[in-house]
Design a protein around this motif. Structure first.
Motif, PDB file in Angstrom:
ATOM      1  N   VAL A 176      59.105  24.098  16.917  1.00  0.00           N
ATOM      2  CA  VAL A 176      58.802  23.547  15.812  1.00  0.00           C
ATOM      3  C   VAL A 176      58.102  22.120  16.079  1.00  0.00           C
ATOM      4  N   MET A 177      56.649  22.212  15.895  1.00  0.00           N
ATOM      5  CA  MET A 177      55.866  21.395  16.505  1.00  0.00           C
ATOM      6  C   MET A 177      56.053  19.839  15.887  1.00  0.00           C
ATOM      7  N   PRO A 178      56.284  19.946  14.254  1.00  0.00           N
ATOM      8  CA  PRO A 178      56.466  18.519  14.067  1.00  0.00           C
ATOM      9  C   PRO A 178      57.389  17.699  14.412  1.00  0.00           C
ATOM     10  N   VAL A 179      58.653  18.696  14.732  1.00  0.00           N
ATOM     11  CA  VAL A 179      59.822  18.070  15.140  1.00  0.00           C
ATOM     12  C   VAL A 179      59.502  17.446  16.805  1.00  0.00           C
ATOM     13  N   ARG A 180      58.849  18.593  17.629  1.00  0.00           N
ATOM     14  CA  ARG A 180      58.670  18.019  18.923  1.00  0.00           C
ATOM     15  C   ARG A 180      57.721  17.065  18.996  1.00  0.00           C
ATOM     16  N   LEU A 181      56.959  17.004  18.482  1.00  0.00           N
ATOM     17  CA  LEU A 181      55.842  15.868  18.401  1.00  0.00           C
ATOM     18  C   LEU A 181      56.554  14.569  18.168  1.00  0.00           C
ATOM     19  N   ARG A 182      57.258  14.630  17.250  1.00  0.00           N
ATOM     20  CA  ARG A 182      58.116  13.178  16.813  1.00  0.00           C
ATOM     21  C   ARG A 182      58.765  12.968  18.105  1.00  0.00           C
TER      22      ARG A 182
END
Length: 232
Positions: A176-182
């Protein structure tokens, strides 16, 4: 939780030639003081330290720690202890010692059980960054209502964050990219905004007024399996 590796690297490093003999630590009670206090009791038999690849070097993290991560694992607790350390030569890349511990739940009345030493490592800066990203991501995705905590030493001002805009899909290979980016931002001190590639107009609107910079080296480090084109 504080995962900022840039702040971790500012702490005083454990000297390369420092050692903590196992025989001097058998059954010892260790206190970690920050805004709260955590106490552990080490095992009282040498065999319990066998999972450490270089126990006398890694155990110096008990005194030279700069982060203690504590989070639930069922009824028990997992505790990771990090300490920056010098390389073999003073101009070598910084290392980070890591101890992985399991604290069994205390059954009252009765003494606190000694920790189980799960393992440890002497990590490079890049390896520590990747490990912290994975830990941050796993904690963010955990469904436990009891969040973990972190002890920080010393408390120093964090470096100013860098700002990055990342355009890409919401999920890549199950991540899950938004979570990974955070999680990546939490580790590298960056404010990373995820923008879904819905249309050129949408992307342009989302990025308008957002101070952007290209960061291909950071992106390749965080996404080693991505193509060069996806990182640019």
């Amino acid at each position: 939780m504080d995962f900022n590796i840039r702040a971790i690297s500012l702490a005083e490093s454990v000297p390369f030639d420092a050692h903590a003999p196992v025989r001097e630590l058998l059954g010892k009670e260790i206190h970690f003081h920050s805004r709260i206090t955590l106490i552990i009791t080490l095992p009282n038999i040498p065999e319990a330290f066998a999972s450490l690849p270089d126990p006398e070097r890694l155990l110096t993290a008990l005194d030279g720690w700069t982060r203690v991560y504590d989070y639930p694992k069922g009824e028990d607790k997992i505790r990771h202890i990090l300490a920056p350390a010098e390389g073999q030569d003073s101009d070598d890349e910084i290392l980070v010692y890591r101890l992985d511990l399991l604290q069994p739940v205390r059954r009252k009345p009765g003494p606190r059980p000694s920790v189980v030493i799960l393992g440890g490592a002497a990590m490079t800066y890049d390896a520590c960054g990747k490990w912290l990203i994975d830990l941050s991501y796993d904690q963010a995705r955990a469904h436990s209502h009891t969040k973990g905590t972190v002890l920080v030493r010393p408390r120093v001002p964090k470096p100013p964050p860098i700002k990055i805009g990342w355009v890409g899909a919401e999920t890549i290979e199950g991540v899950v990219m938004p979570v990974r980016l955070r999680s990546i931002g939490a580790v590298f001190g960056a404010e990373i905004m995820h923008v879904g590639p819905q249309s050129f107009a949408h992307v342009k609107h989302r990025l308008a007024g957002f101070p952007l910079r290209r960061a291909p080296e950071l992106t390749r480090l965080c996404f080693p399996r991505m193509t060069r084109a996806a990182c640019s």
